[in-house]
Motif scaffolding. Structure first.
Motif, PDB file in Angstrom:
ATOM      1  N   ASP A  45       0.826  -1.199   0.000  1.00  0.00           N
ATOM      2  CA  ASP A  45       0.000   0.000   0.000  1.00  0.00           C
ATOM      3  C   ASP A  45       0.860   1.249   0.000  1.00  0.00           C
ATOM      4  OD1 ASP A  45      -2.745  -1.362   0.726  1.00  0.00           O
ATOM      5  OD2 ASP A  45      -1.303  -2.146   2.164  1.00  0.00           O
ATOM      6  N   PRO A  46       0.353   2.348  -0.577  1.00  0.00           N
ATOM      7  CA  PRO A  46       1.149   3.577  -0.629  1.00  0.00           C
ATOM      8  C   PRO A  46       1.588   4.094   0.735  1.00  0.00           C
ATOM      9  CG  PRO A  46      -0.698   3.726  -2.150  1.00  0.00           C
ATOM     10  CD  PRO A  46      -0.903   2.464  -1.354  1.00  0.00           C
ATOM     11  N   TYR A  47       0.755   3.921   1.778  1.00  0.00           N
ATOM     12  CA  TYR A  47       1.104   4.497   3.073  1.00  0.00           C
ATOM     13  C   TYR A  47       2.393   3.910   3.654  1.00  0.00           C
ATOM     14  CZ  TYR A  47      -0.074   0.504   6.059  1.00  0.00           C
ATOM     15  OH  TYR A  47      -0.063  -0.714   6.692  1.00  0.00           O
ATOM     16  N   PHE A 315       5.370  -3.292  -4.504  1.00  0.00           N
ATOM     17  CA  PHE A 315       5.216  -2.031  -3.771  1.00  0.00           C
ATOM     18  C   PHE A 315       5.690  -0.853  -4.622  1.00  0.00           C
ATOM     19  CE2 PHE A 315       7.543   1.002  -0.959  1.00  0.00           C
ATOM     20  CZ  PHE A 315       6.432   1.650  -0.429  1.00  0.00           C
ATOM     21  N   LEU A 316       6.844  -0.981  -5.245  1.00  0.00           N
ATOM     22  CA  LEU A 316       7.381   0.094  -6.083  1.00  0.00           C
ATOM     23  C   LEU A 316       6.469   0.376  -7.270  1.00  0.00           C
ATOM     24  CD1 LEU A 316      11.182  -0.843  -6.164  1.00  0.00           C
ATOM     25  CD2 LEU A 316      10.000   0.688  -4.591  1.00  0.00           C
ATOM     26  N   ASP A 317       5.849  -0.664  -7.796  1.00  0.00           N
ATOM     27  CA  ASP A 317       5.007  -0.510  -8.986  1.00  0.00           C
ATOM     28  C   ASP A 317       3.751   0.318  -8.719  1.00  0.00           C
ATOM     29  OD1 ASP A 317       6.769  -1.871 -10.578  1.00  0.00           O
ATOM     30  OD2 ASP A 317       5.670  -3.768 -10.532  1.00  0.00           O
ATOM     31  N   ILE A 318       3.329   0.404  -7.462  1.00  0.00           N
ATOM     32  CA  ILE A 318       2.169   1.231  -7.134  1.00  0.00           C
ATOM     33  C   ILE A 318       2.425   2.677  -7.533  1.00  0.00           C
ATOM     34  CG2 ILE A 318       0.820   2.185  -5.220  1.00  0.00           C
ATOM     35  CD1 ILE A 318       1.158  -0.430  -3.769  1.00  0.00           C
ATOM     36  N   PHE A 319       3.646   3.147  -7.291  1.00  0.00           N
ATOM     37  CA  PHE A 319       3.962   4.549  -7.554  1.00  0.00           C
ATOM     38  C   PHE A 319       4.125   4.827  -9.047  1.00  0.00           C
ATOM     39  CE2 PHE A 319       5.274   3.611  -3.225  1.00  0.00           C
ATOM     40  CZ  PHE A 319       4.651   4.636  -2.538  1.00  0.00           C
ATOM     41  N   LYS A 320       4.161   3.781  -9.838  1.00  0.00           N
ATOM     42  CA  LYS A 320       4.208   3.927 -11.293  1.00  0.00           C
ATOM     43  C   LYS A 320       2.834   3.670 -11.921  1.00  0.00           C
ATOM     44  CE  LYS A 320       9.039   2.384 -11.355  1.00  0.00           C
ATOM     45  NZ  LYS A 320       9.567   3.761 -11.380  1.00  0.00           N
ATOM     46  N   GLY A 321       1.831   3.460 -11.049  1.00  0.00           N
ATOM     47  CA  GLY A 321       0.472   3.269 -11.541  1.00  0.00           C
ATOM     48  C   GLY A 321       0.240   1.958 -12.257  1.00  0.00           C
ATOM     49  N   LYS A 322       1.020   0.919 -11.923  1.00  0.00           N
ATOM     50  CA  LYS A 322       0.896  -0.349 -12.633  1.00  0.00           C
ATOM     51  C   LYS A 322      -0.221  -1.250 -12.108  1.00  0.00           C
ATOM     52  CE  LYS A 322       5.684  -0.561 -14.260  1.00  0.00           C
ATOM     53  NZ  LYS A 322       6.918  -1.379 -14.356  1.00  0.00           N
ATOM     54  N   LYS A 324      -4.194  -2.141 -11.111  1.00  0.00           N
ATOM     55  CA  LYS A 324      -5.623  -1.857 -11.266  1.00  0.00           C
ATOM     56  C   LYS A 324      -6.291  -2.423 -10.037  1.00  0.00           C
ATOM     57  CE  LYS A 324      -5.327  -2.547 -16.270  1.00  0.00           C
ATOM     58  NZ  LYS A 324      -5.748  -3.449 -17.363  1.00  0.00           N
ATOM     59  N   GLY A 325      -6.955  -1.583  -9.276  1.00  0.00           N
ATOM     60  CA  GLY A 325      -7.541  -2.036  -8.031  1.00  0.00           C
ATOM     61  C   GLY A 325      -6.454  -2.314  -7.012  1.00  0.00           C
ATOM     62  N   LYS A 326      -6.700  -3.289  -6.166  1.00  0.00           N
ATOM     63  CA  LYS A 326      -5.798  -3.589  -5.054  1.00  0.00           C
ATOM     64  C   LYS A 326      -4.578  -4.340  -5.527  1.00  0.00           C
ATOM     65  CE  LYS A 326      -4.701  -3.826  -0.701  1.00  0.00           C
ATOM     66  NZ  LYS A 326      -3.267  -3.819  -1.022  1.00  0.00           N
ATOM     67  N   MET A 327      -3.411  -3.886  -5.099  1.00  0.00           N
ATOM     68  CA  MET A 327      -2.160  -4.605  -5.399  1.00  0.00           C
ATOM     69  C   MET A 327      -1.885  -5.603  -4.272  1.00  0.00           C
ATOM     70  SD  MET A 327       0.453  -4.826  -7.562  1.00  0.00           S
ATOM     71  CE  MET A 327       1.222  -3.393  -8.323  1.00  0.00           C
ATOM     72  N   VAL A 328      -1.774  -6.868  -4.647  1.00  0.00           N
ATOM     73  CA  VAL A 328      -1.598  -7.960  -3.681  1.00  0.00           C
ATOM     74  C   VAL A 328      -0.506  -8.893  -4.200  1.00  0.00           C
ATOM     75  CG1 VAL A 328      -2.701  -9.946  -2.574  1.00  0.00           C
ATOM     76  CG2 VAL A 328      -3.997  -7.849  -2.927  1.00  0.00           C
ATOM     77  N   VAL A 329       0.288  -9.405  -3.277  1.00  0.00           N
ATOM     78  CA  VAL A 329       1.293 -10.398  -3.633  1.00  0.00           C
ATOM     79  C   VAL A 329       0.822 -11.766  -3.129  1.00  0.00           C
ATOM     80  CG1 VAL A 329       3.675 -11.166  -3.290  1.00  0.00           C
ATOM     81  CG2 VAL A 329       3.178  -8.719  -3.524  1.00  0.00           C
TER      82      VAL A 329
END
Length: 331
Positions: A45-47, A315-322, A324-329
């Protein structure tokens, strides 16, 4: 052996893979009263970016050379605690480890028969709770009002928009690609969308998409988009400050327009929101979200990255907008 991901450096600006350290340690064993957990799904998550700074905040910063942590769905693989059985699934704030022991404090059991396990990190987890509770506490949505959402294709934003439609609002979303705008309209039911990356004048774009002005602005990004939204806000408007991802990697706090005049003249409520302050409301919120999910009134989108070792990159990919919806591993 047990794989662990630690914080190696406090990044200046945008985080890099070199800010994380991959280590192995012995697989732990539970003592009396403890359970052994195997990570199944890890939330990024971004936070978490804020916790990489050594500054006072609403949650303690990560410590250097110590494991990262976030909300994780895990399986109980061994139990010496009467409250948990082998095969139970739980979620809570846990370390970025493939295996770890826990006393069970702060963990909640989840039912994989009611929803996919990953959903408990998204639509039925902190992101869904953030959307629902913040709207209930601050937005006071009324039928026919206009709800503007930034970060609208993300986990929180997409849920906010869907709740807005349930409440009878005209919902406009802001995102960073035409593909995401299509997702917002086709899957989440948004009425209009704005691609901020191809828009030269956000104030005018918002005015066009929101011809009756903005009654509620749900802010996930801050910065210039917040400025443009406030230029379109209506009398007695409400602004929910949930996130400021556009500022998280800035080395210095940028200076922007002064909004005091707008807030006073239009008697606007502008309030920050932290979901952790509302734990007592989680039960009712999850019950309502689960009901809507089962009734088909809301849906969710996930970007699932395979492999525990890929958690930092996700996590890094969130800041590049990669995402859609929730990012989960998926560990």
């Amino acid at each position: 052996m047990n794989n662990v991901i630690k914080l190696a450096n406090r990044p200046a600006g945008e985080p890099q893979l070199s800010d994380f350290e991959f280590v192995t340690e012995d697989k732990p064993s539970p003592n009396d009263g403890e359970i052994l957990l195997e990570s199944k799904y890890i939330s990024v998550d971004p936070y978490l970016r804020g916790r990489m700074r050594d500054v006072e905040s609403y949650i303690d910063p990560f410590q250097l050379n110590e494991p990262m942590e976030s909300t994780i769905v895990a399986e109980v693989v061994e139990s010496k605690n009467s409250n948990f059985e082998k095969g139970d699934f739980v979620f809570g704030m846990l370390k970025w480890k493939e295996f770890q022991v826990s006393s069970g404090t702060g963990l909640n059991k989840v039912d994989p028969e009611k929803a996919p396990l990953s959903a408990y990190l998204g639509i039925l987890g902190l992101t869904g709770l953030t959307a629902y509770i913040s709207l209930e506490k601050i937005a006071d949505l009324k039928e026919g009002e206009t709800l503007l959402v930034s970060g609208a294709s993300g986990a929180v934003g997409s849920t906010v928009g869907q709740i807005g439609k349930i409440r009878g609002c005209h919902v406009v979303g802001i995102a960073g690609s035409d593909e995401k705008l299509a997702l917002m309209k086709d899957k989440f039911g948004f009425d209009e969308g704005i691609n901020y990356k191809t828009t030269d004048d956000m104030t005018k774009a918002i005015a066009k998409a929101c011809p009756n002005g903005v009654n509620v602005y749900y802010d996930n990004v801050g910065g210039d988009i917040l400025d443009a939204a406030l230029n379109n806000v209506n009398k007695n408007g409400r602004v929910i400050n949930c996130g400021a991802i556009s500022l998280y990697n800035e080395k210095e706090v940028p200076q922007g327009p002064r909004h005091e005049g707008i807030l006073v003249k239009k008697t606007v409520l502008m309030q920050g929101f932290l979901v952790r302050d509302h734990a007592k409301d989680f039960g009712n919120a999850i019950q309502q979200l689960a009901q809507w999910l089962q009734e088909g009134k809301i849906t969710h989108e996930e970007t699932i990255v395979e492999g525990f070792k890929n958690t930092p990159q996700a996590f890094l990919d969130i800041f590049k907008g990669k995402n859609k919806g929730k990012m989960v591993v998926k560990a």
